[in-house]
Write a protein that holds these residues in place. Sequence first.
Motif, PDB file in Angstrom:
ATOM      1  N   ALA A  22      23.832 -18.975 -21.616  1.00 28.90           N
ATOM      2  CA  ALA A  22      22.416 -18.592 -21.495  1.00 28.90           C
ATOM      3  C   ALA A  22      22.294 -17.210 -20.873  1.00 28.90           C
ATOM      4  O   ALA A  22      22.762 -16.979 -19.762  1.00 28.90           O
ATOM      5  CB  ALA A  22      21.656 -19.622 -20.663  1.00 28.90           C
ATOM      6  N   ARG A  23      21.629 -16.289 -21.576  1.00 30.51           N
ATOM      7  CA  ARG A  23      21.485 -14.916 -21.099  1.00 30.51           C
ATOM      8  C   ARG A  23      20.202 -14.707 -20.303  1.00 30.51           C
ATOM      9  O   ARG A  23      19.986 -13.649 -19.713  1.00 30.51           O
ATOM     10  CB  ARG A  23      21.495 -13.939 -22.287  1.00 30.51           C
ATOM     11  CG  ARG A  23      22.786 -13.931 -23.069  1.00 30.51           C
ATOM     12  CD  ARG A  23      23.937 -13.419 -22.191  1.00 30.51           C
ATOM     13  NE  ARG A  23      25.117 -13.048 -22.955  1.00 30.51           N
ATOM     14  CZ  ARG A  23      26.063 -13.890 -23.367  1.00 30.51           C
ATOM     15  NH1 ARG A  23      25.953 -15.187 -23.115  1.00 30.51           N
ATOM     16  NH2 ARG A  23      27.115 -13.457 -24.037  1.00 30.51           N
ATOM     17  N   CYS A  24      19.315 -15.677 -20.322  1.00 29.17           N
ATOM     18  CA  CYS A  24      18.058 -15.600 -19.575  1.00 29.17           C
ATOM     19  C   CYS A  24      17.567 -17.037 -19.401  1.00 29.17           C
ATOM     20  O   CYS A  24      18.115 -17.960 -20.010  1.00 29.17           O
ATOM     21  CB  CYS A  24      17.044 -14.721 -20.302  1.00 29.17           C
ATOM     22  SG  CYS A  24      16.592 -15.302 -21.945  1.00 29.17           S
ATOM     23  N   PRO A  25      16.538 -17.260 -18.573  1.00 31.58           N
ATOM     24  CA  PRO A  25      16.121 -18.636 -18.292  1.00 31.58           C
ATOM     25  C   PRO A  25      15.593 -19.411 -19.509  1.00 31.58           C
ATOM     26  O   PRO A  25      15.823 -20.610 -19.634  1.00 31.58           O
ATOM     27  CB  PRO A  25      15.031 -18.467 -17.235  1.00 31.58           C
ATOM     28  CG  PRO A  25      15.336 -17.160 -16.589  1.00 31.58           C
ATOM     29  CD  PRO A  25      15.878 -16.297 -17.680  1.00 31.58           C
ATOM     30  N   GLY A  26      14.855 -18.709 -20.386  1.00 33.61           N
ATOM     31  CA  GLY A  26      14.256 -19.457 -21.489  1.00 33.61           C
ATOM     32  C   GLY A  26      14.068 -18.637 -22.739  1.00 33.61           C
ATOM     33  O   GLY A  26      14.816 -18.753 -23.703  1.00 33.61           O
TER      34      GLY A  26
ATOM     35  N   VAL B  10      11.945 -27.081 -20.155  1.00 35.01           N
ATOM     36  CA  VAL B  10      11.701 -26.937 -21.594  1.00 35.01           C
ATOM     37  C   VAL B  10      10.319 -27.496 -21.923  1.00 35.01           C
ATOM     38  O   VAL B  10       9.995 -28.629 -21.549  1.00 35.01           O
ATOM     39  CB  VAL B  10      12.766 -27.694 -22.419  1.00 35.01           C
ATOM     40  CG1 VAL B  10      12.498 -27.524 -23.905  1.00 35.01           C
ATOM     41  CG2 VAL B  10      14.176 -27.202 -22.075  1.00 35.01           C
ATOM     42  N   ALA B  11       9.529 -26.707 -22.625  1.00 36.76           N
ATOM     43  CA  ALA B  11       8.194 -27.145 -23.036  1.00 36.76           C
ATOM     44  C   ALA B  11       8.146 -27.350 -24.549  1.00 36.76           C
ATOM     45  O   ALA B  11       8.573 -26.470 -25.305  1.00 36.76           O
ATOM     46  CB  ALA B  11       7.160 -26.101 -22.641  1.00 36.76           C
ATOM     47  N   ASP B  35      10.039 -18.921 -16.544  1.00 39.05           N
ATOM     48  CA  ASP B  35      11.432 -19.340 -16.773  1.00 39.05           C
ATOM     49  C   ASP B  35      11.555 -20.668 -17.519  1.00 39.05           C
ATOM     50  O   ASP B  35      12.467 -21.450 -17.263  1.00 39.05           O
ATOM     51  CB  ASP B  35      12.210 -19.416 -15.446  1.00 39.05           C
ATOM     52  CG  ASP B  35      12.350 -18.055 -14.792  1.00 39.05           C
ATOM     53  OD1 ASP B  35      12.138 -17.032 -15.471  1.00 39.05           O
ATOM     54  OD2 ASP B  35      12.688 -18.019 -13.585  1.00 39.05           O
ATOM     55  N   TRP B  36      10.631 -20.904 -18.443  1.00 36.64           N
ATOM     56  CA  TRP B  36      10.721 -22.080 -19.291  1.00 36.64           C
ATOM     57  C   TRP B  36      11.236 -21.664 -20.668  1.00 36.64           C
ATOM     58  O   TRP B  36      10.951 -20.577 -21.151  1.00 36.64           O
ATOM     59  CB  TRP B  36       9.335 -22.713 -19.506  1.00 36.64           C
ATOM     60  CG  TRP B  36       8.766 -23.453 -18.348  1.00 36.64           C
ATOM     61  CD1 TRP B  36       8.332 -22.922 -17.162  1.00 36.64           C
ATOM     62  CD2 TRP B  36       8.526 -24.856 -18.266  1.00 36.64           C
ATOM     63  NE1 TRP B  36       7.836 -23.923 -16.357  1.00 36.64           N
ATOM     64  CE2 TRP B  36       7.938 -25.113 -17.007  1.00 36.64           C
ATOM     65  CE3 TRP B  36       8.738 -25.930 -19.142  1.00 36.64           C
ATOM     66  CZ2 TRP B  36       7.572 -26.390 -16.597  1.00 36.64           C
ATOM     67  CZ3 TRP B  36       8.376 -27.206 -18.745  1.00 36.64           C
ATOM     68  CH2 TRP B  36       7.803 -27.439 -17.479  1.00 36.64           C
ATOM     69  N   GLY B  69      18.381 -34.683 -17.897  1.00 32.18           N
ATOM     70  CA  GLY B  69      17.503 -34.517 -16.749  1.00 32.18           C
ATOM     71  C   GLY B  69      16.759 -33.204 -16.658  1.00 32.18           C
ATOM     72  O   GLY B  69      16.213 -32.861 -15.604  1.00 32.18           O
ATOM     73  N   TYR B  70      16.708 -32.431 -17.750  1.00 35.09           N
ATOM     74  CA  TYR B  70      15.925 -31.190 -17.716  1.00 35.09           C
ATOM     75  C   TYR B  70      14.449 -31.534 -17.539  1.00 35.09           C
ATOM     76  O   TYR B  70      13.988 -32.590 -17.972  1.00 35.09           O
ATOM     77  CB  TYR B  70      16.099 -30.410 -19.022  1.00 35.09           C
ATOM     78  CG  TYR B  70      17.412 -29.675 -19.189  1.00 35.09           C
ATOM     79  CD1 TYR B  70      18.634 -30.304 -18.970  1.00 35.09           C
ATOM     80  CD2 TYR B  70      17.443 -28.352 -19.597  1.00 35.09           C
ATOM     81  CE1 TYR B  70      19.838 -29.634 -19.130  1.00 35.09           C
ATOM     82  CE2 TYR B  70      18.648 -27.665 -19.770  1.00 35.09           C
ATOM     83  CZ  TYR B  70      19.840 -28.311 -19.535  1.00 35.09           C
ATOM     84  OH  TYR B  70      21.029 -27.641 -19.705  1.00 35.09           O
ATOM     85  N   VAL B  71      13.709 -30.647 -16.919  1.00 30.87           N
ATOM     86  CA  VAL B  71      12.264 -30.832 -16.805  1.00 30.87           C
ATOM     87  C   VAL B  71      11.657 -30.590 -18.187  1.00 30.87           C
ATOM     88  O   VAL B  71      11.874 -29.542 -18.799  1.00 30.87           O
ATOM     89  CB  VAL B  71      11.660 -29.850 -15.782  1.00 30.87           C
ATOM     90  CG1 VAL B  71      10.144 -29.965 -15.771  1.00 30.87           C
ATOM     91  CG2 VAL B  71      12.238 -30.095 -14.397  1.00 30.87           C
TER      92      VAL B  71
END
Lengths: 180, 119
Positions: A22-26, B10-11, B35-36, B69-71
């Motif tokens: 993963a290169r970034c959070p999302g 994750v959304a 940060d999602w 267990g990810y949100v």
Amino acid sequence: MSGVAFVAHCLLNQNSKVDGGARCPGVYSPLVEVLRDRGWRIEQMPCPELAFTGLNRFWAVREQLDTTAYRRHCRRLAKATAGAIQVHVQRGDDVILVGLEGSPSMGVHVTSSDPERGGRPEWPEGTSELSPGSGIFLEELTAELAERGVPMPRATGITHQLPDHDEEAERAAVADLLEG
Amino acid sequence: MEGDERGFRVALIADELVNPAEGGIDGLALLEEHDWGAIQLPAADYGPDVAGPLLEQAAEQADEFARHGYVLAVVGSRAGLDEALQAFGISGLPSIDPASAAELNAFLVETGSRERSRR
């Protein structure tokens, strides 16, 4: 002319990456910015590895994933993606694909290959598995679109996992692709 | 996960919040800000033959995140999503159909602060 960009799953969700990747959070913002700035719609493709080998998977090369079962899985996912692409093509939208270079599944011009890799997951430091070619999902998507008589959209791949990654060059390549 | 920058959030997010109309809520930008990651849901104008398999895939991927267990949360709505999630035994996720960017912002902050948990 703006259109619709079908992008690799991980480009909107880095949580789907293999451990350490993963290169970034999302959300991978450099791609989103280029698409948004030019008014393109974003459509997310599935991550074929996430649903098949899971979040605890090892890094893998094409040969480790290239089984009949995995291709069937990819074809099932590709049918859904092809259905959405077909909708847009029939509407007259300009459609592109953005994959992930170096990926055994989502590579467009660069995939990963090592026919010797297997067994205990250890290999010499510095081993490079990058090789020209596309990933397995891209191959199955190409085949599915051909069966439907839908032309394969022009495509490029994000390069952030390649050793010579250059974000500005990557943005320029995507922008060029959008221009057609 | 040395060197790995994932956010563990994750959304499942409605298409109209990924591709907002003029003046609409830019859900993707807010996910990024907090940060999602996103699992995009099929566009509302896709027919059932196109949307059905896409919803199944979205739920299949959500299941893998839930197992670890990810949100997880649902942002916006999409007909057929509840049924698709229930097929994988997933229900009761935190959800919001935001009326404003501020409302979505607060939701993501509150929900994102939850700890990962094993199902």
